[in-house]
Motif scaffolding. Sequence first.
Motif, mmCIF file in Angstrom:
data_model
loop_
_atom_site.group_PDB
_atom_site.id
_atom_site.type_symbol
_atom_site.label_atom_id
_atom_site.label_comp_id
_atom_site.label_asym_id
_atom_site.label_seq_id
_atom_site.Cartn_x
_atom_site.Cartn_y
_atom_site.Cartn_z
ATOM 1 N N THR A 106 0.918 -1.335 -0.075
ATOM 2 C CA THR A 106 0.059 0.037 -0.061
ATOM 3 C C THR A 106 0.802 1.305 0.141
ATOM 4 O O THR A 106 0.690 2.315 -0.630
ATOM 5 C CB THR A 106 -1.113 -0.080 1.361
ATOM 6 N N LYS A 107 1.742 1.313 0.711
ATOM 7 C CA LYS A 107 2.678 2.206 0.843
ATOM 8 C C LYS A 107 3.873 2.612 -0.482
ATOM 9 O O LYS A 107 3.698 3.544 -0.923
ATOM 10 C CB LYS A 107 3.668 2.165 2.098
ATOM 11 N N LYS A 108 4.390 1.641 -0.968
ATOM 12 C CA LYS A 108 5.434 1.814 -2.130
ATOM 13 C C LYS A 108 4.833 1.832 -3.346
ATOM 14 O O LYS A 108 5.311 2.112 -4.276
ATOM 15 C CB LYS A 108 6.486 0.556 -1.817
ATOM 16 N N VAL A 109 3.525 0.909 -3.598
ATOM 17 C CA VAL A 109 3.146 0.666 -4.943
ATOM 18 C C VAL A 109 1.805 1.276 -5.179
ATOM 19 O O VAL A 109 1.883 1.984 -6.066
ATOM 20 C CB VAL A 109 2.970 -0.951 -5.102
ATOM 21 N N ILE A 110 0.901 1.257 -4.179
ATOM 22 C CA ILE A 110 -0.227 1.887 -4.437
ATOM 23 C C ILE A 110 -0.254 3.304 -3.801
ATOM 24 O O ILE A 110 -0.904 4.346 -4.526
ATOM 25 C CB ILE A 110 -1.318 1.617 -3.603
ATOM 26 N N GLY A 111 0.745 3.793 -3.026
ATOM 27 C CA GLY A 111 1.029 5.227 -2.632
ATOM 28 C C GLY A 111 0.133 5.612 -1.658
ATOM 29 O O GLY A 111 0.210 6.997 -1.481
ATOM 30 N N LYS A 112 -0.728 4.764 -0.794
ATOM 31 C CA LYS A 112 -1.481 5.417 0.000
ATOM 32 C C LYS A 112 -1.974 4.216 1.078
ATOM 33 O O LYS A 112 -1.853 3.026 0.657
ATOM 34 C CB LYS A 112 -2.932 5.974 -0.349
ATOM 35 N N THR A 113 -1.815 4.456 2.464
ATOM 36 C CA THR A 113 -2.300 3.538 3.532
ATOM 37 C C THR A 113 -3.537 4.271 4.380
ATOM 38 O O THR A 113 -3.174 5.178 5.349
ATOM 39 C CB THR A 113 -1.130 3.283 4.434
ATOM 40 N N PRO A 114 -4.692 4.216 3.952
ATOM 41 C CA PRO A 114 -5.699 4.718 4.760
ATOM 42 C C PRO A 114 -5.844 4.331 6.177
ATOM 43 O O PRO A 114 -5.400 3.433 6.617
ATOM 44 C CB PRO A 114 -6.841 4.259 4.015
ATOM 45 N N ARG A 115 -6.543 5.124 7.023
ATOM 46 C CA ARG A 115 -6.844 4.973 8.405
ATOM 47 C C ARG A 115 -7.349 3.790 8.641
ATOM 48 O O ARG A 115 -7.149 3.194 9.565
ATOM 49 C CB ARG A 115 -7.494 6.088 9.073
ATOM 50 N N SER A 116 -8.411 3.389 7.656
ATOM 51 C CA SER A 116 -9.015 2.004 7.933
ATOM 52 C C SER A 116 -8.024 0.913 8.088
ATOM 53 O O SER A 116 -8.319 -0.213 8.740
ATOM 54 C CB SER A 116 -10.095 1.790 7.041
ATOM 55 N N PHE A 117 -6.928 0.977 7.048
ATOM 56 C CA PHE A 117 -6.027 -0.038 7.175
ATOM 57 C C PHE A 117 -5.147 -0.132 8.216
ATOM 58 O O PHE A 117 -4.775 -1.176 9.071
ATOM 59 C CB PHE A 117 -5.125 0.112 5.859
ATOM 60 N N LYS A 118 -4.785 1.101 8.811
ATOM 61 C CA LYS A 118 -4.149 0.993 10.254
ATOM 62 C C LYS A 118 -4.846 0.580 11.160
ATOM 63 O O LYS A 118 -4.457 -0.456 12.135
ATOM 64 C CB LYS A 118 -3.609 2.377 10.497
ATOM 65 N N GLY A 119 -6.062 0.821 11.250
ATOM 66 C CA GLY A 119 -7.117 0.295 12.269
ATOM 67 C C GLY A 119 -7.471 -1.262 12.375
ATOM 68 O O GLY A 119 -7.171 -1.734 13.068
ATOM 69 N N ALA A 120 -7.202 -1.723 10.887
ATOM 70 C CA ALA A 120 -7.311 -3.203 10.993
ATOM 71 C C ALA A 120 -6.054 -3.752 11.461
ATOM 72 O O ALA A 120 -6.143 -5.040 11.921
ATOM 73 C CB ALA A 120 -7.557 -3.792 9.395
ATOM 74 N N VAL A 121 -4.942 -3.307 11.328
ATOM 75 C CA VAL A 121 -3.714 -3.906 11.524
ATOM 76 C C VAL A 121 -3.576 -3.625 13.161
ATOM 77 O O VAL A 121 -3.155 -4.337 13.904
ATOM 78 C CB VAL A 121 -2.604 -3.232 11.081
ATOM 79 N N ALA A 122 -4.121 -2.629 13.757
ATOM 80 C CA ALA A 122 -4.241 -2.255 15.110
ATOM 81 C C ALA A 122 -4.998 -3.365 15.775
ATOM 82 O O ALA A 122 -4.595 -4.027 16.814
ATOM 83 C CB ALA A 122 -4.529 -0.919 15.326
ATOM 84 N N HIS A 123 -6.108 -3.545 15.127
ATOM 85 C CA HIS A 123 -7.030 -4.798 15.624
ATOM 86 C C HIS A 123 -6.343 -6.094 15.815
ATOM 87 O O HIS A 123 -6.372 -6.799 16.386
ATOM 88 C CB HIS A 123 -8.465 -4.790 14.987
ATOM 89 N N TYR A 124 -5.483 -6.342 14.687
ATOM 90 C CA TYR A 124 -4.969 -7.851 14.213
ATOM 91 C C TYR A 124 -3.804 -7.959 15.274
ATOM 92 O O TYR A 124 -3.690 -8.834 16.024
ATOM 93 C CB TYR A 124 -4.071 -7.706 12.927
#
Length: 496
Positions: A106-124
């Motif tokens: 998401t960071k290097k190829v797509i170029g964005k990491t939305p808050r919902s992704f961070k929230g998913a990782v935090a829950h993980y």
Amino acid sequence: MPDGDVMTQNPPVELDVRVAILNSFLTTPHRKIEELAPLHASALANDPLFYSRLALWYFAKGEVRDHKLLFVAHLATSEYPEFREAAWVLLQKLAPYEVSRALDHTKKVIGKTPRSFKGAVAHYLQTRENNPRQFDGAAMRARNDLKHLYASLRIKPGPRAQAILFDEQPPTDSPLYSLKQLAKADSAEEQARIIIEHKIPYTTAVGALKNVTPVVLVALIEAMSPQEVINNMAALKKRGALDNPEVKALVDQKLEAAKTDKRVSTLKAKKAMTATMLDAETEKVLTEVMDQRVASKVEIKRPTALFVDKSSSMSQSIEVSKQLAGLISAVTTADFYVYAFDSAAFEITVKVPEGKRPMLSDWEKSFQFIKANGSTSIGVALAQMTRKRQYVEQILIVTDEGENSSPLLADAWIAYREAMKAAPSVVVVQVGGYYDRFAQGLMDRGVELTRYRFDGDYYSLPNVLELLAQPSRAELVEVIMGYELPRRPDRVLQGV
């Protein structure tokens, strides 16, 4: 010519697009993640509704892990809130190293990491912290990946995670503390006790040991899952595990358990065989593991024929066909015919006890006298099947598509259709080259055609089974569209 290009007579435009997307995924061999990413981006852009359902179907049926983490990354960064929520749910199913790779994508190829992704990782991460045994197991195998997730997203670790990952002071009840004790242990017996008691993974344990004795090897294998035994087969052989009768017997027990273990990957069993020179008995057991795991995932219900191009310079076609014959015969519940051809066709059969399915070794015996020579008539095998009145609904052909002798496949297909009142679909596994004129001749006559380009990676061949396992691509599209996007548990409870 793109891989998996499919054309039929006047299909509905929307269905044709979805069939093309589906076949692109099914016919893309296992490659590096950066080579698969454009396929995901294109499919999401062209048909987002189908792409989202395809992600759910692939998590249930697919085996290539790179596709799964890419589905998560692209859904998580899409413009649709429903897709981002589905990605939140799917991310929880990934291993730590896969979550780490999805984040980097998401960071290097797509170029964005939305808050919902961070929230998913935090829950993980929080879910794993709440289960010390699960967290410690993840930290044992993927310490750097977990550190990367906490640090990259600036997620504050809990006390146990901080102690284990960043302070390097694991609690005394943690397997990582036991790993330090393992490095200090003087006797093989003490080392074995620590490994078994704390289930220290093979790759982690051997890094902490100066010598691996037979006693320690037994302990290591005892602590390994069937999948871990398969993954580390080459290393176990190198350390003499297959030469010691006691240790070899334990390896065999693990491989036997792998036949029914749903966590075992078909592709990993195949990779272990191709990467390691194994004795005939162990290779036979691994083949059985692969057959059992394949059989648990797909079932070929349509009568099928496999045509093997044995014309000059097609030695690789013969090798690929042996593997495919073994895979197909392990999962088919319908008639299965195998023909080798040059300018003439030769039916290949296997003899096995009644009630038994042929194994790869059985097909290798049947193929032993098939050598590459002669000119090429792809239609000659189908012409012989017409004379024998052998009914099939799909034909798998391993060839470079270079026809130079009659009958041509397109003409033989017309004759077969008229005689048998059947219009079999054709799947071509391209080995050594391809010719668009060959494909166009088939499609001009209304043949449903799929072309799969084999790039030398035998590890990817089980992908072909998915092309044969469904009644038709169109019906599979309907199955995929029947999947519903998952909801986050907390939102379901809140009625949001």
